[in-house]
Scaffold this motif. Structure first.
Motif, PDB file in Angstrom:
ATOM      1  N   GLU A 307       3.433  25.398   3.603  1.00 40.87           N
ATOM      2  CA  GLU A 307       4.621  25.824   2.835  1.00 40.87           C
ATOM      3  C   GLU A 307       5.890  25.288   3.488  1.00 40.87           C
ATOM      4  O   GLU A 307       6.816  24.846   2.817  1.00 40.87           O
ATOM      5  CB  GLU A 307       4.678  27.351   2.737  1.00 40.87           C
ATOM      6  CG  GLU A 307       3.565  27.958   1.897  1.00 40.87           C
ATOM      7  CD  GLU A 307       3.433  27.307   0.529  1.00 40.87           C
ATOM      8  OE1 GLU A 307       4.469  27.050  -0.110  1.00 40.87           O
ATOM      9  OE2 GLU A 307       2.288  27.040   0.113  1.00 40.87           O
ATOM     10  N   VAL A 308       5.908  25.328   4.840  1.00 38.56           N
ATOM     11  CA  VAL A 308       7.087  24.826   5.556  1.00 38.56           C
ATOM     12  C   VAL A 308       7.238  23.327   5.282  1.00 38.56           C
ATOM     13  O   VAL A 308       8.326  22.838   4.974  1.00 38.56           O
ATOM     14  CB  VAL A 308       6.949  25.069   7.069  1.00 38.56           C
ATOM     15  CG1 VAL A 308       8.142  24.504   7.811  1.00 38.56           C
ATOM     16  CG2 VAL A 308       6.798  26.550   7.348  1.00 38.56           C
ATOM     17  N   ALA A 309       6.122  22.598   5.398  1.00 33.39           N
ATOM     18  CA  ALA A 309       6.176  21.147   5.192  1.00 33.39           C
ATOM     19  C   ALA A 309       6.668  20.840   3.775  1.00 33.39           C
ATOM     20  O   ALA A 309       7.461  19.926   3.562  1.00 33.39           O
ATOM     21  CB  ALA A 309       4.803  20.536   5.419  1.00 33.39           C
ATOM     22  N   LYS A 310       6.186  21.630   2.822  1.00 29.36           N
ATOM     23  CA  LYS A 310       6.581  21.408   1.437  1.00 29.36           C
ATOM     24  C   LYS A 310       8.077  21.665   1.274  1.00 29.36           C
ATOM     25  O   LYS A 310       8.788  20.897   0.633  1.00 29.36           O
ATOM     26  CB  LYS A 310       5.790  22.369   0.541  1.00 29.36           C
ATOM     27  CG  LYS A 310       5.386  21.774  -0.770  1.00 29.36           C
ATOM     28  CD  LYS A 310       4.285  22.584  -1.407  1.00 29.36           C
ATOM     29  CE  LYS A 310       4.841  23.422  -2.534  1.00 29.36           C
ATOM     30  NZ  LYS A 310       3.795  24.192  -3.214  1.00 29.36           N
ATOM     31  N   PHE A 311       8.548  22.739   1.912  1.00 31.66           N
ATOM     32  CA  PHE A 311       9.964  23.093   1.801  1.00 31.66           C
ATOM     33  C   PHE A 311      10.839  22.001   2.414  1.00 31.66           C
ATOM     34  O   PHE A 311      11.875  21.629   1.873  1.00 31.66           O
ATOM     35  CB  PHE A 311      10.197  24.431   2.516  1.00 31.66           C
ATOM     36  CG  PHE A 311      11.590  24.965   2.354  1.00 31.66           C
ATOM     37  CD1 PHE A 311      11.924  25.763   1.275  1.00 31.66           C
ATOM     38  CD2 PHE A 311      12.575  24.671   3.293  1.00 31.66           C
ATOM     39  CE1 PHE A 311      13.203  26.252   1.119  1.00 31.66           C
ATOM     40  CE2 PHE A 311      13.851  25.154   3.138  1.00 31.66           C
ATOM     41  CZ  PHE A 311      14.170  25.950   2.043  1.00 31.66           C
ATOM     42  N   LEU A 312      10.394  21.475   3.577  1.00 30.95           N
ATOM     43  CA  LEU A 312      11.192  20.470   4.278  1.00 30.95           C
ATOM     44  C   LEU A 312      11.325  19.182   3.481  1.00 30.95           C
ATOM     45  O   LEU A 312      12.245  18.397   3.708  1.00 30.95           O
ATOM     46  CB  LEU A 312      10.528  20.131   5.616  1.00 30.95           C
ATOM     47  CG  LEU A 312      10.806  21.054   6.781  1.00 30.95           C
ATOM     48  CD1 LEU A 312      10.027  20.597   7.998  1.00 30.95           C
ATOM     49  CD2 LEU A 312      12.291  21.047   7.092  1.00 30.95           C
ATOM     50  N   THR A 313      10.361  18.930   2.601  1.00 36.42           N
ATOM     51  CA  THR A 313      10.377  17.657   1.900  1.00 36.42           C
ATOM     52  C   THR A 313      10.825  17.786   0.456  1.00 36.42           C
ATOM     53  O   THR A 313      10.724  16.828  -0.296  1.00 36.42           O
ATOM     54  CB  THR A 313       8.970  17.021   1.928  1.00 36.42           C
ATOM     55  OG1 THR A 313       8.024  17.976   1.472  1.00 36.42           O
ATOM     56  CG2 THR A 313       8.594  16.577   3.320  1.00 36.42           C
ATOM     57  N   ASP A 314      11.262  18.972   0.029  1.00 38.07           N
ATOM     58  CA  ASP A 314      11.700  19.050  -1.371  1.00 38.07           C
ATOM     59  C   ASP A 314      13.148  18.569  -1.508  1.00 38.07           C
ATOM     60  O   ASP A 314      13.817  18.278  -0.528  1.00 38.07           O
ATOM     61  CB  ASP A 314      11.444  20.444  -1.965  1.00 38.07           C
ATOM     62  CG  ASP A 314      12.478  21.461  -1.510  1.00 38.07           C
ATOM     63  OD1 ASP A 314      13.403  21.064  -0.782  1.00 38.07           O
ATOM     64  OD2 ASP A 314      12.339  22.646  -1.871  1.00 38.07           O
ATOM     65  N   SER A 315      13.602  18.469  -2.734  1.00 36.07           N
ATOM     66  CA  SER A 315      14.884  17.789  -2.974  1.00 36.07           C
ATOM     67  C   SER A 315      16.055  18.458  -2.264  1.00 36.07           C
ATOM     68  O   SER A 315      16.916  17.784  -1.698  1.00 36.07           O
ATOM     69  CB  SER A 315      15.171  17.733  -4.463  1.00 36.07           C
ATOM     70  OG  SER A 315      14.137  17.093  -5.131  1.00 36.07           O
ATOM     71  N   ALA A 316      16.090  19.788  -2.289  1.00 39.21           N
ATOM     72  CA  ALA A 316      17.239  20.491  -1.711  1.00 39.21           C
ATOM     73  C   ALA A 316      17.335  20.198  -0.217  1.00 39.21           C
ATOM     74  O   ALA A 316      18.410  19.872   0.313  1.00 39.21           O
ATOM     75  CB  ALA A 316      17.086  21.989  -1.953  1.00 39.21           C
ATOM     76  N   ALA A 317      16.174  20.273   0.478  1.00 40.77           N
ATOM     77  CA  ALA A 317      16.188  20.006   1.905  1.00 40.77           C
ATOM     78  C   ALA A 317      16.515  18.544   2.159  1.00 40.77           C
ATOM     79  O   ALA A 317      17.281  18.208   3.072  1.00 40.77           O
ATOM     80  CB  ALA A 317      14.827  20.353   2.504  1.00 40.77           C
TER      81      ALA A 317
END
Lengths: 407, 640
Positions: A307-317
């Motif tokens: 989940e962290v990896a996904k969050f780090l690579t989404d558009s907002a991040a």
């Protein structure tokens, strides 16, 4: 008697402790290692803070590891279960870690099409080893054309234009050069090599250093240096920086690391590397380095880590990392954001990455550098012809690779 | 009496160990038997699943048809990679809302990862033309059964995974206690009987040896016979299984109307972990006697070697005790017990931290150990002296370029050795010269603030050397380094220090010089203060000049202190890993590498552990030679 009573009390306390653990639902604590400093570090920490605020059950703690010792530290700690839950690193060591085992967790299982399509396809390729995805790409670094706007009003589109333009700007006696780049460095040479359709490995990781395409690419480089004379001799990185800063080098092939060294007084622009007339108009294709977020194989919290990896690579991040950390995100959606689209530097690297080739992530790659560098040195010093030098390098690499595979 | 005790101990020890080995071997044989039978079933199913296309209803039909003929408690499942699907399953937990087909849940990630691992293994082996990665996996289940996995290939690419869980295995055959007791007691009784007849110690020892050999030999023949029978029985069982599965598969194919072409190849089902047919059973389902005999012979020779080793061990124990060695040892230990107690902790530490790694490294140097084969046993990757031949037999040190300049092969051992020697000699020279000069200056009578200078000069030594090394590396930075800054202040052009071998060498020389002079200075200073001042007074009275005083009094007086310091310093510098590794990193292109950093790079950048171990052993050899020669020389000088 007193001892006994103390012991009973201690045991009761222990029991209480055991009882209360599941009840209080401690947030999961994840550790993330990275090698960033300064603005990159600040941007990453900002994104992680956003994640921690949004997800009450998970706390991610970043730890900046000094870059010099970073890779060895991962190799030493992660397989023994002493490492972080996640770590950020470039793809070049990926193959070695996978072959060594118990270091990087395969994440194919977690990936749905939406996540796969989130990234620039070539960056995803860099995270893939033998058909299995091992990390989410975070950002990439790629070599592009950096030019002095005062000397080069319109950047060249083809190698023919590049040479004519550079010849006009070259005046060897005054120490002026049309083009400057570390052409003796195999990493920089990769743009020409891949442009001709060459490469270091064929299918099955068989070395192909002396392929006809590679020879042609080196011959073109030698033509630029010798016959056209548009390149400075012995191009150390310090020389290139000082030439460019003094306005004595009109164009440079280099990556984002070069931008920080450009003097304030120089008005520079970025453009994609030219296409090669000599290779039938195909573009120059530099190697790119992709930094990915990996989940460590012994981690106890792989789902949360993903989940962290996904969050780090989404558009907002990606937007934060791009605008504040000055990284080029691997997320392709973020480039439609007006703020990012308007950023000349990010846009230029994005254009270049379209034709870039991910640097091989196989462990055999570490065996290429020494022989390839020796070959380039030999060629530049005229100790041997391009073909002969590459033959020698090919033999050395093939021997090392065969050494690994021998039964 | 001693002989009898020795015999009973030796025989008891070896037979108990042999019993353990036999039990282990029987267990392996039993597991192998179960695995091979199950694999035949699994591979037959895999073949059918492939023919059914790897997914869809026809796969589910095949799986349920297959389940019917499996022994109770077995279960099979099929996983398809596309869509991460559980295609078919007869596992008891996959019922109702978890029934196939469905997407795998998150806890089932290991399943999917195993499938991908097998796919990558199949592709890797095919690409490289080797058998390096396991193409099928077998593991123990918590209930005592086995879980076997094999890849499903459709049109040449792996698209999924089939798995078979067997019911708990039957307990393996246990070697009988009776045989053990018989082969233990019979020789003992014989020997005891002999002791009444024979009075001479020597003869008795011989009798006991004969008894020992008889005991171990008898047990060995018992265990070999047992293993033999088991292995042969396995082949019969596997052959039977092969026939049954082949018939069954034909039946299912006919029933489900699966493609009959190409024909089934049951011979491939009984295969090793790389899916290469074992050939112990013919495709028709008969035991291939020749192959089995070869297999048994191989097994026998392995077992005999193990038992022979045990016998040798037992013989050693027997002779040690029988000839009175033990008694003497115990006597010595008891007499000097305090001394042994004191050195015991250090000895344990040495064995664990020094001797074990040392001998392990030497063993490794005779293997081809690398990143890809760390899992294999040492005998499989044994290459003898090849690494040494490769290192020492490569003489392509340099070649001449067109323009006449010499191009060195920086990876060559002799180049690195030459560089290491140059590095050692220059560093020690600098260290000694600077240290001695500073010591002489500090030794001047009545020097003001001497303690302050001394502390300042020892500081470089007091700092951890990797910090010093990193600081120096920074000082030589092309753009921001203070050295180039100073050069530019005086109008020069900054140098790219790490771009040529010579300038790169200068940076490490400066760093290590800085690190090494304080030691020499401290040593010389200590020796200087112990020279009696009267000697100089007498020399002055005799009219000797300052230089004469230095060469005739100071240097000879310093020699006993300086020579050991230089010997030490040579070894330190020869192996000064930190400075080279941190400051130049071998740049440019491995030209400033010393032997130890080169060995490190072979191990951790080129992943050739065996080669690197051989490299380290060569380094050890060089230093050993050096210290032997040095010892001779210094003993000679002491005597003079």
């Amino acid at each position: 008697m007193k001892n006994l009573r103390l012991m009973i009390a201690a045991m009761a306390l222990c029991a209480l402790g055991l009882l209360s653990t599941p009840a209080s639902a401690q947030p999961k604590e994840l550790v993330l290692w990275h090698g960033y400093r300064a603005e990159e570090k600040a941007a990453l920490e900002k994104v992680l803070k956003q994640f921690n605020d949004a997800n009450k059950g998970i706390v991610v703690k970043p730890l900046a590891v000094p870059y010099d010792a970073y890779a060895d530290k991962i190799s030493a700690t992660v397989p023994r279960g002493k490492g972080p839950d996640l770590f950020i690193f470039a793809q070049d060591r990926l193959g070695g870690w996978i072959e060594a085992g118990n270091t990087v967790e395969p994440i194919d299982f977690y990936l749905d099409d939406a996540v796969r399509k989130r990234f620039i396809p070539t960056t995803m390729e860099a995270m893939t080893y033998r058909g299995t995805v091992y990390g989410l790409p975070l950002n990439y670094k790629v070599v592009t054309l950096i030019y002095n706007k005062k000397l080069v009003p319109v950047p060249p589109k083809t190698s023919g234009e590049l040479v004519t333009m550079a010849k006009k700007l070259t005046d060897k006696k005054a120490g002026r050069f049309g083009l400057a780049y570390s052409y003796g460095d195999f990493y920089y040479h990769s743009a020409l090599m891949n442009g001709f359709g060459g490469g270091v490995f064929g299918p099955g990781t068989t070395p192909t250093l002396n392929s006809p395409q590679n020879v042609k690419s080196v011959e073109l480089m030698m033509k630029w240096a010798e016959k056209d004379g548009i390149l400075p001799a012995e191009p150390s990185s310090a020389l290139i920086t000082s030439l460019f800063n003094e306005g004595k080098a009109a164009m440079v092939f280099s990556g984002p690391w070069f931008l920080g060294e450009i003097a304030k007084s120089v008005d520079y622009g970025l453009a994609p590397l030219p296409t090669l007339d000599e290779a039938g108009g195909k573009p120059m294709r530099p190697w790119m380095t992709v930094e990915g977020v990996y989940i460590s194989a012994p981690s106890q919290n792989k789902d949360a880590a993903f989940e962290v990896a996904k969050f780090l690579t989404d558009s907002a991040a990606a937007k934060v990392l791009a605008l504040e950390g000055r990284q080029s995100p691997a997320n392709q959606g973020v480039y439609s954001d007006p703020k990012i689209a308007g950023d000349a530097q990010l846009k230029a690297f994005r254009d270049q990455v379209e034709v870039a080739v991910p640097m091989p992530n196989v462990p055999e790659m570490t065996m290429v550098w020494s022989p390839a560098t020796s070959a380039m040195n030999g060629i530049l010093k005229k100790a041997s012809t391009p073909k002969a030098a590459l033959d020698v390098a090919q033999k050395a690499v093939a021997k090392d690779v065969a050494g690994l595979r021998k039964k | 009496m001693r002989v009898l005790v020795g015999l009973s101990l030796a025989l008891g020890l070896s037979l108990v160990l042999a019993q353990g080995l036999l039990a282990k071997a029987l267990e392996t044989v039993a597991t192998e038997r179960a695995d091979r039978q199950a694999f035949v079933s699994l591979r037959a199913l895999e073949d059918l699943v492939q023919r059914a296309g790897g997914k869809g209803d026809s796969v589910r039909a095949v799986v349920s048809a297959w389940q019917q003929q499996l022994p109770a408690g077995s279960a099979v499942r099929v996983i398809a990679f596309s869509g991460i699907q559980l295609e078919a399953s007869t596992f008891p937990e996959d019922k109702d809302d978890r029934a196939a087909p469905r997407r795998l849940s998150r806890e089932e990630k290991p399943l999917y990862d195993r499938g991908q691992r097998l796919r990558a293994a199949v592709e890797t082996n095919r690409e490289e033309g080797t058998a390096r990665k396991l193409e099928v996996e077998a593991e123990a289940l918590p209930n005592g059964g086995r879980l076997l996995s094999a890849p499903v290939e459709v049109d040449g690419s792996v698209v999924g995974l089939v798995e078979l869980a067997t019911p708990p295995l039957k307990a393996p055959l246990v070697p009988s206690k009776g045989a053990l007791a018989m082969w233990l007691l019979l020789p003992l009784a014989l020997c005891a009987g002999a002791s009444f007849v024979v009075r001479k110690q020597g003869l008795l020892v011989i009798a006991s040896v004969v008894a020992l050999v008889a005991g171990v030999g008898g047990y060995a023949s018992y265990s070999l016979g047992m293993l033999d029978a088991q292995v042969r029985e396995t082949q019969t069982l596997v052959a039977g299984q092969l026939r049954a599965m082949s018939e069954r598969a034909q039946a299912v194919m006919a029933e489900r109307q699966l493609a009959a072409e190409p024909a089934l190849q049951p011979g491939n089902w009984d295969a090793d972990q790389f899916r290469r047919p074992l050939g112990l059973v013919t495709p028709a389902g008969a035991v291939n006697e020749a192959a089995v005999a070869a297999r048994v012979a191989e097994l026998r020779s392995g077992a005999s070697r193990a038992l022979g080793g045990l016998g040798a061990l037992a013989l050693a124990v027997l002779l040690f005790i029988g000839m009175g060695g033990l008694a003497r040892t115990v006597e010595t230990v008891v007499e000097h017990r305090t001394a042994y107690a004191y050195i015991a902790p250090a000895m344990v530490g040495m064995v664990v931290l020094v001797f074990f790694p040392f001998f392990y490294g030497i063993t490794l140097s005779f293997t081809d150990s690398n990143l890809y084969n760390t899992g294999q046993s040492i005998t499989d990757i044994w290459v003898g002296l090849r690494n040494y031949v490769e290192i020492l037999g490569d003489f392509s040190i340099a070649k001449r370029a067109q323009d006449g300049s010499i191009v060195f092969n920086y990876l060559n051992f002799y180049y690195t050795l030459f560089f290491t020697v140059v590095w050692t000699v220059t560093n020690v020279t600098i260290g000694v010269t600077v240290g001695l000069v500073l010591a002489l200056i500090l030794n001047v009578q009545g020097l003001a603030l001497r303690p302050v200078y001394r502390v300042l000069l020892i500081l470089p030594w007091a700092m951890p050397n990797y910090i010093t090394a990193l600081i120096w590396k920074g000082m030589f930075h092309q753009q921001f380094g203070v050295v180039n800054h100073v050069i530019r202040m005086f109008g020069g052009q900054g140098l790219a220090w790490y771009d040529t071998p010579v300038s790169s060498f200068l940076t490490v020389l400066a760093t290590n010089g800085w690190l090494s002079f304080p030691f020499m200075m401290v040593v010389s200073l200590g020796a200087l203060t112990s020279i009696p001042a009267e000697l100089y007074e007498a020399a002055r009275v005799d009219g000797a000049s300052r230089w004469q005083q230095f060469t005739a009094i100071t240097l000879p007086a310093l020699k006993p202190a300086l020579v050991p310091a230089i010997i030490l310093s040579v070894v330190w510098t020869f192996n000064q890993f930190n400075v080279i590794f941190l400051v130049t990193e071998g740049e440019p292109s491995n030209s400033t590498e010393i032997l130890v950093t080169q060995a490190y790079k072979y191990a951790f950048q080129r992943y050739r552990y065996g080669y690197a171990a051989a490299y380290s052993t060569v380094i050890f050899g060089i230093l050993l030679l050096y210290s032997v020669v040095q010892n001779r020389v210094s003993r000679a000088t002491e005597a003079a």
